[in-house]
Design a protein around this motif. Structure first.
Motif, PDB file in Angstrom:
ATOM      1  N   LYS A   9       0.841  -1.199   0.000  1.00 50.36           N
ATOM      2  CA  LYS A   9       0.000   0.000   0.000  1.00 50.36           C
ATOM      3  C   LYS A   9       0.878   1.253   0.000  1.00 50.36           C
ATOM      4  O   LYS A   9       0.659   2.177  -0.784  1.00 50.36           O
ATOM      5  CB  LYS A   9      -0.937   0.002   1.213  1.00 50.36           C
ATOM      6  N   GLN A  10       1.881   1.269   0.864  1.00 56.65           N
ATOM      7  CA  GLN A  10       2.790   2.412   0.926  1.00 56.65           C
ATOM      8  C   GLN A  10       3.615   2.515  -0.361  1.00 56.65           C
ATOM      9  O   GLN A  10       3.816   3.610  -0.882  1.00 56.65           O
ATOM     10  CB  GLN A  10       3.724   2.291   2.140  1.00 56.65           C
ATOM     11  N   PHE A  11       4.063   1.383  -0.883  1.00 52.35           N
ATOM     12  CA  PHE A  11       4.845   1.385  -2.118  1.00 52.35           C
ATOM     13  C   PHE A  11       4.038   1.998  -3.261  1.00 52.35           C
ATOM     14  O   PHE A  11       4.524   2.861  -4.000  1.00 52.35           O
ATOM     15  CB  PHE A  11       5.270  -0.042  -2.478  1.00 52.35           C
ATOM     16  N   ILE A  12       2.768   1.597  -3.406  1.00 56.14           N
ATOM     17  CA  ILE A  12       1.920   2.125  -4.488  1.00 56.14           C
ATOM     18  C   ILE A  12       1.646   3.606  -4.283  1.00 56.14           C
ATOM     19  O   ILE A  12       1.679   4.386  -5.245  1.00 56.14           O
ATOM     20  CB  ILE A  12       0.593   1.328  -4.586  1.00 56.14           C
ATOM     21  N   MET A  13       1.394   4.028  -3.042  1.00 50.45           N
ATOM     22  CA  MET A  13       1.165   5.457  -2.780  1.00 50.45           C
ATOM     23  C   MET A  13       2.387   6.284  -3.184  1.00 50.45           C
ATOM     24  O   MET A  13       2.259   7.308  -3.857  1.00 50.45           O
ATOM     25  CB  MET A  13       0.847   5.688  -1.309  1.00 50.45           C
ATOM     26  N   GLU A  14       3.558   5.830  -2.800  1.00 48.46           N
ATOM     27  CA  GLU A  14       4.780   6.556  -3.150  1.00 48.46           C
ATOM     28  C   GLU A  14       5.045   6.495  -4.647  1.00 48.46           C
ATOM     29  O   GLU A  14       5.468   7.487  -5.251  1.00 48.46           O
ATOM     30  CB  GLU A  14       5.960   6.008  -2.355  1.00 48.46           C
ATOM     31  N   PHE A  15       4.800   5.329  -5.246  1.00 48.10           N
ATOM     32  CA  PHE A  15       4.991   5.206  -6.683  1.00 48.10           C
ATOM     33  C   PHE A  15       4.077   6.178  -7.422  1.00 48.10           C
ATOM     34  O   PHE A  15       4.506   6.882  -8.344  1.00 48.10           O
ATOM     35  CB  PHE A  15       4.722   3.772  -7.147  1.00 48.10           C
ATOM     36  N   ALA A  19       4.976   9.138  -9.951  1.00 49.92           N
ATOM     37  CA  ALA A  19       4.387   9.128 -11.298  1.00 49.92           C
ATOM     38  C   ALA A  19       3.676  10.441 -11.579  1.00 49.92           C
ATOM     39  O   ALA A  19       3.756  10.975 -12.688  1.00 49.92           O
ATOM     40  CB  ALA A  19       3.427   7.949 -11.448  1.00 49.92           C
ATOM     41  N   SER A  20       2.991  10.988 -10.583  1.00 53.70           N
ATOM     42  CA  SER A  20       2.312  12.270 -10.760  1.00 53.70           C
ATOM     43  C   SER A  20       3.318  13.389 -11.019  1.00 53.70           C
ATOM     44  O   SER A  20       3.096  14.247 -11.875  1.00 53.70           O
ATOM     45  CB  SER A  20       1.475  12.598  -9.521  1.00 53.70           C
ATOM     46  N   HIS A  21       4.439  13.352 -10.304  1.00 49.66           N
ATOM     47  CA  HIS A  21       5.491  14.344 -10.551  1.00 49.66           C
ATOM     48  C   HIS A  21       6.018  14.198 -11.972  1.00 49.66           C
ATOM     49  O   HIS A  21       6.234  15.197 -12.672  1.00 49.66           O
ATOM     50  CB  HIS A  21       6.642  14.191  -9.555  1.00 49.66           C
ATOM     51  N   ALA A  22       6.218  12.970 -12.409  1.00 48.64           N
ATOM     52  CA  ALA A  22       6.716  12.719 -13.769  1.00 48.64           C
ATOM     53  C   ALA A  22       5.728  13.212 -14.818  1.00 48.64           C
ATOM     54  O   ALA A  22       6.120  13.590 -15.923  1.00 48.64           O
ATOM     55  CB  ALA A  22       6.999  11.232 -13.967  1.00 48.64           C
TER      56      ALA A  22
END
Length: 71
Positions: A9-15, A19-22
């Motif tokens: 869950k934390q990995f996907i949130m950070e990913f 991705a949003s920054h990218a």
């Protein structure tokens, strides 16, 4: 990185944050999101190996050729 993926869950949130920054604050296309996820997880994980096998399947390649990346 493998340790980070134990809390998916934390990995996907950070990913998704990265991705949003990218995407300049927006949302990546599905195709870009998949590509970034595969690169983020590395080639040695079970999930990435399974996804790479799936990418060789005719049904995946047909959907990709038709630009149905959400499939």
């Amino acid at each position: 990185l493998e340790e980070d993926r134990k809390d998916m869950k934390q990995f996907i949130m950070e990913f998704n944050r990265v991705a949003s920054h990218a995407a300049g604050g927006g949302v990546l296309s599905t195709q870009e999101w998949i590509s970034m996820m595969l690169n983020a997880c590395g080639g040695a994980t079970t999930a990435v190996r399974a996804l790479r096998v799936l990418q060789r399947e005719d049904i995946y390649q047909q959907a990709e050729a038709a630009a149905h990346h959400e499939y």
